[in-house]
Design an enzyme around this catalytic site. Structure first.
Site, short mmCIF file in Angstrom:
data_model
loop_
_atom_site.label_atom_id
_atom_site.label_comp_id
_atom_site.label_asym_id
_atom_site.label_seq_id
_atom_site.Cartn_x
_atom_site.Cartn_y
_atom_site.Cartn_z
N ILE A 86 10.97 -18.65 4.84
CA ILE A 86 11.48 -18.94 3.47
C ILE A 86 11.86 -17.29 2.88
O ILE A 86 13.00 -17.28 2.25
CB ILE A 86 10.46 -19.67 2.65
CG1 ILE A 86 10.53 -21.08 3.07
CG2 ILE A 86 10.85 -19.73 1.16
CD1 ILE A 86 9.53 -21.99 2.17
N GLY B 126 6.02 -6.67 -7.16
CA GLY B 126 5.15 -7.80 -8.09
C GLY B 126 4.27 -6.65 -9.06
O GLY B 126 4.39 -5.76 -9.39
N GLY C 2 0.74 -1.06 -0.05
CA GLY C 2 0.02 -0.12 0.11
C GLY C 2 0.91 1.26 0.08
O GLY C 2 1.98 1.32 -0.32
N MET D 1 3.91 -21.24 0.01
CA MET D 1 3.55 -19.98 -0.38
C MET D 1 3.01 -20.25 -1.85
O MET D 1 3.38 -21.28 -2.62
CB MET D 1 4.50 -18.93 -0.36
CG MET D 1 4.98 -18.35 0.63
SD MET D 1 6.50 -17.52 0.90
CE MET D 1 7.45 -18.99 0.41
N GLY D 2 2.19 -19.64 -2.30
CA GLY D 2 1.20 -19.60 -3.44
C GLY D 2 -0.11 -19.43 -3.45
O GLY D 2 -1.11 -20.05 -3.31
N TYR E 6 7.74 -17.55 6.51
CA TYR E 6 8.29 -16.52 6.89
C TYR E 6 9.76 -16.80 7.03
O TYR E 6 10.59 -16.02 6.94
CB TYR E 6 7.61 -15.72 8.32
CG TYR E 6 6.36 -15.22 8.09
CD1 TYR E 6 6.27 -13.86 7.26
CD2 TYR E 6 5.20 -15.88 8.50
CE1 TYR E 6 5.02 -13.47 6.77
CE2 TYR E 6 3.98 -15.34 8.21
CZ TYR E 6 3.99 -14.25 7.53
OH TYR E 6 2.68 -13.46 7.43
N GLU F 140 -0.79 -22.19 -0.14
CA GLU F 140 -1.51 -21.39 0.68
C GLU F 140 -2.96 -20.95 -0.04
O GLU F 140 -4.06 -20.75 0.71
CB GLU F 140 -1.06 -20.09 1.14
CG GLU F 140 -0.62 -19.13 -0.34
CD GLU F 140 -0.14 -17.94 0.25
OE1 GLU F 140 -0.31 -17.28 1.26
OE2 GLU F 140 1.35 -17.59 -0.13
N ILE G 251 8.03 -13.96 -4.78
CA ILE G 251 8.62 -15.27 -4.48
C ILE G 251 7.60 -16.42 -5.05
O ILE G 251 8.02 -17.50 -5.29
CB ILE G 251 8.40 -15.29 -3.15
CG1 ILE G 251 9.57 -16.40 -2.58
CG2 ILE G 251 7.01 -15.54 -2.46
CD1 ILE G 251 9.73 -16.31 -1.23
N ASP G 252 6.25 -16.20 -5.42
CA ASP G 252 5.44 -17.23 -5.96
C ASP G 252 5.56 -17.59 -7.53
O ASP G 252 5.15 -18.46 -7.85
CB ASP G 252 3.84 -16.87 -5.81
CG ASP G 252 3.65 -16.54 -4.49
OD1 ASP G 252 4.15 -17.22 -3.38
OD2 ASP G 252 2.36 -15.87 -4.10
#
Length: 493
Positions: A415, A228, A204, A302-303, A413, A358, A258-259
Site C-alpha cells: 500500500i 509527519g 532518525g 496500517m494504523g 508495504y 496494526e 499515511i495513517d
C-alpha cells in the site's frame, strides 16, 4: 482596508443579482461588513475579529521579524504567462475558520488560520532562491508528487533556478555517505507516476546543529520538509535554530502520514490512495473466506495509533464483518468476545472477513510490548497483532475440533509504495504550490494544511505538539462502521 478578493456584503449581493446562474461562484467569498453591524437578511451569523489573539498565537512567523527582507513584486503579476494567477493574490487578512460547527442560538468560538496562496510581494527575488527539499519518515503515496510540484512551482511559476533534493531524510544534509543533487526538468518529469521517494527517505538522523550548519554552508535559503509529526518536531528545531542565528531561511513543512492521524488538517496526502489499495486486500480476503468451509479472511492494515484507514476501508468495501482499531478495546473470550462472534458468523454466513489495524489490541500484548524496543524515530516497535490473532483464532477453534481456513493478508508495504491516485495527485500538487507561495512570501516555521477544504498556513509548533487525530468511538462515523459490519462491542464493559 486591504480587501483583494474579499468584498463587502453589499457588493457580493449586487454581483449575485447580476451574475444569475453564476452567482454561486461569488457566494463563498468573504463578505465584509461595517464593524458592529448586525446580521443581514439571509445571514444568521456575524463573525467578529479577535485580532490581538490571532496576532499573538495564530499569525505565521515571517523572516522579516528577525532579518531584513526585500520586497519584490510577484512575477505572477508581470509575467504574461501567469496573468491568471496574478489576479488571485491572497491578503494576509484572509483567514479560514477551523471550528465550523456552530449553534443557532448561542455564541460559539473558533480558531482561524491564515489562508495560503500567492502574495503580491515577495521576500525572495527568484534569482536569489536556493531551495532544498527533503522527505523524512516512512514511505507514503504522493511523496514524489509533492517534490515535483515544489520544483515546478519554484522554476515555472516564479523563475527560480536552483532547487536541490536532499537524499535519505535529515541525515542527507550532513552525511558524507550521500550526495545532494540538483533537481532538473528531466529528473522530475515523470516521478509523480512513481511510488516511494526519488530522494530517498529514512527515520532518525536528526542533528539540529549539523543540519543548520549544512544549510548555511550550502547557502540554502528555502527548506521544504515533508513528513509527519515527528519530522515536524525536527523541522521546528531547525526553524528555531536558524531564527536564533538570524538567518534568512524559510522552513516550510508539508504534513505526511499515511495513517491520517495529523491533527487540525482535513486529511493527509496518500490517505485516499491507501484506502483504495486496502480494499484490494479486503476483496482478496473475501474471496478466500467464501471459497472454503468456515473461511476467515484476516487483513492487517496500517494504523499505529489511529484506525482511520481500517475504518474508511471497511466502510468503502462493505465486505467486512469485524473492524478492530486501536481506539476501541476488544476481548477474545466470553459472550461479547471475538471468538463467539466468529462462531455466529460461521452459523449465519459460513465465513468471516476481519480487518485489524496494526495498533489494535495492544492491551492484550503487554508482555510483548515491554520487550519490543524502538525504531530510529523513537516509536515503539509494535508486535504483529495480525499474526497474534491468527495464532489465537486457530488455537481456539483447534481445541474445539472445529475446522477453520484462515488466510492472513498483510498489504502494508504494498500500500505505502504505490503511486498516488488522481485525487491524491491533485492534493499533493496544491500542497506543493501553497508551500512555495508561503516560502516566496517570506513565511517560515509554518506547515501547509487543508482545513475545511481550504489551504492554510499553520504554525509548525501546532502541528508538532497538538497530538494525533484519532477515531472517536462515539462518533457517527464509527457507528456507521458498526452498523455496516454488524459487529458487537467485543467488550463486556
Amino acid at each position: 482596508m486591504e480587501l483583494k478578493r474579499m468584498q463587502t456584503e453589499e457588493y457580493i449581493a449586487h454581483v449575485r443579482e447580476s451574475a444569475g446562474e453564476d452567482s454561486q461562484a461569488y457566494h463563498d467569498l468573504p463578505k465584509i461588513i461595517t464593524q458592529g453591524d448586525k446580521a443581514r437578511p439571509g445571514y444568521s451569523k456575524v463573525l467578529q475579529p479577535n485580532y490581538t489573539e490571532f496576532h499573538n498565537s495564530k499569525v505565521p512567523p515571517r523572516i522579516s521579524d528577525w532579518k531584513f527582507c526585500g520586497s519584490f513584486p510577484s512575477p505572477l503579476k508581470s509575467n504574461p504567462y501567469q496573468t491568471n494567477l496574478g489576479g488571485a493574490f491572497v491578503s494576509d487578512n484572509e483567514t479560514v475558520l477551523s471550528d465550523i460547527v456552530s449553534h443557532a442560538k448561542i455564541s460559539t468560538i473558533s480558531r482561524e488560520f491564515m489562508r495560503a496562496g500567492p502574495r503580491e510581494f515577495l521576500a525572495f527575488h527568484p534569482d536569489s532562491v536556493k531551495a532544498a527539499v527533503v522527505t523524512c519518515g516512512g514511505l507514503c503515496p504522493g511523496l514524489n508528487s509533492v517534490v515535483r510540484e515544489i520544483y515546478a512551482s519554484l522554476t515555472k511559476l516564479y523563475g527560480a533556478k536552483n532547487v536541490f533534493g536532499i537524499p535519505m531524510g535529515f541525515r542527507g544534509f550532513y552525511s558524507t555517505e550521500f550526495h545532494i543533487k540538483e533537481l532538473t526538468d528531466q529528473s522530475v518529469e515523470y516521478i509523480h507516476h512513481q511510488g516511494g521517494s526519488v530522494l530517498g527517505s529514512s527515520r532518525g538522523g536528526h542533528d539540529t546543529k549539523l543540519i543548520c550548519d549544512a544549510i548555511m554552508d550550502y547557502g540554502f535559503n528555502q527548506v521544504y520538509v515533508i513528513g509527519g509529526d515527528g519530522t515536524h518536531r525536527g523541522a521546528m528545531k531547525i526553524f528555531d535554530e536558524l531564527r536564533e542565528r538570524e538567518a534568512k531561511v524559510a522552513v516550510i513543512g508539508i504534513p505526511k502520514t499515511i495513517d491520517n492521524d495529523i491533527a487540525l488538517i482535513d486529511k493527509s496526502f496518500g490517505f485516499d490512495t491507501a484506502v483504495e489499495e486496502a480494499q484490494r486486500a479486503i476483496k482478496s480476503a473475501k474471496v478466500e473466506a467464501i471459497s472454503a468451509p468456515n473461511g476467515i479472511g484476516l487483513v492487517k492494515l496500517m494504523g499505529r495509533h489511529s484506525g482511520m484507514i481500517a475504518m474508511y476501508a471497511c466502510l468503502a468495501s462493505r465486505d467486512v464483518n469485524a473492524c478492530l482499531i486501536p481506539e476501541v478495546p476488544f476481548q477474545l473470550t466470553g459472550p461479547s468476545g471475538l471468538f463467539h462472534y466468529l462462531e455466529e458468523c460461521f452459523k449465519t454466513k459460513g465465513n468471516c472477513v476481519l480487518v485489524v489495524a496494526e495498533g489494535a489490541g495492544m492491551d492484550l500484548l503487554k508482555a510483548e510490548l515491554e520487550n519490543a524496543g524502538k525504531d530510529a524515530s523513537g516509536n515503539v516497535k509494535l508486535p504483529d497483532i495480525g499474526l497474534w490473532l491468527k495464532s489465537q483464532i486457530n488455537g481456539y477453534f483447534g481445541k474445539m475440533n472445529v475446522e477453520v481456513n484462515l488466510k492472513y493478508i498483510d498489504p502494508t508495504y504494498m500500500i505505502r509504495t504505490v503511486a498516488p491516485n488522481a485525487n491524491d495527485n491533485l492534493y499533493c500538487s496544491l500542497l506543493g504550490q501553497s508551500a512555495v507561495h508561503a516560502a516566496m512570501a517570506g513565511f517560515s516555521g509554518v506547515t501547509i494544511g487543508l482545513v475545511n477544504t481550504h489551504y492554510v498556513m499553520i504554525p509548525m509548533d501546532e502541528i508538532a505538539n497538538t497530538g494525533r487525530s484519532k477515531v472517536d468511538p462515539g462518533s457517527r462515523m464509527w457507528h456507521r462502521v458498526v452498523a455496516t459490519t454488524g459487529q458487537p462491542s467485543f467488550n463486556s464493559n
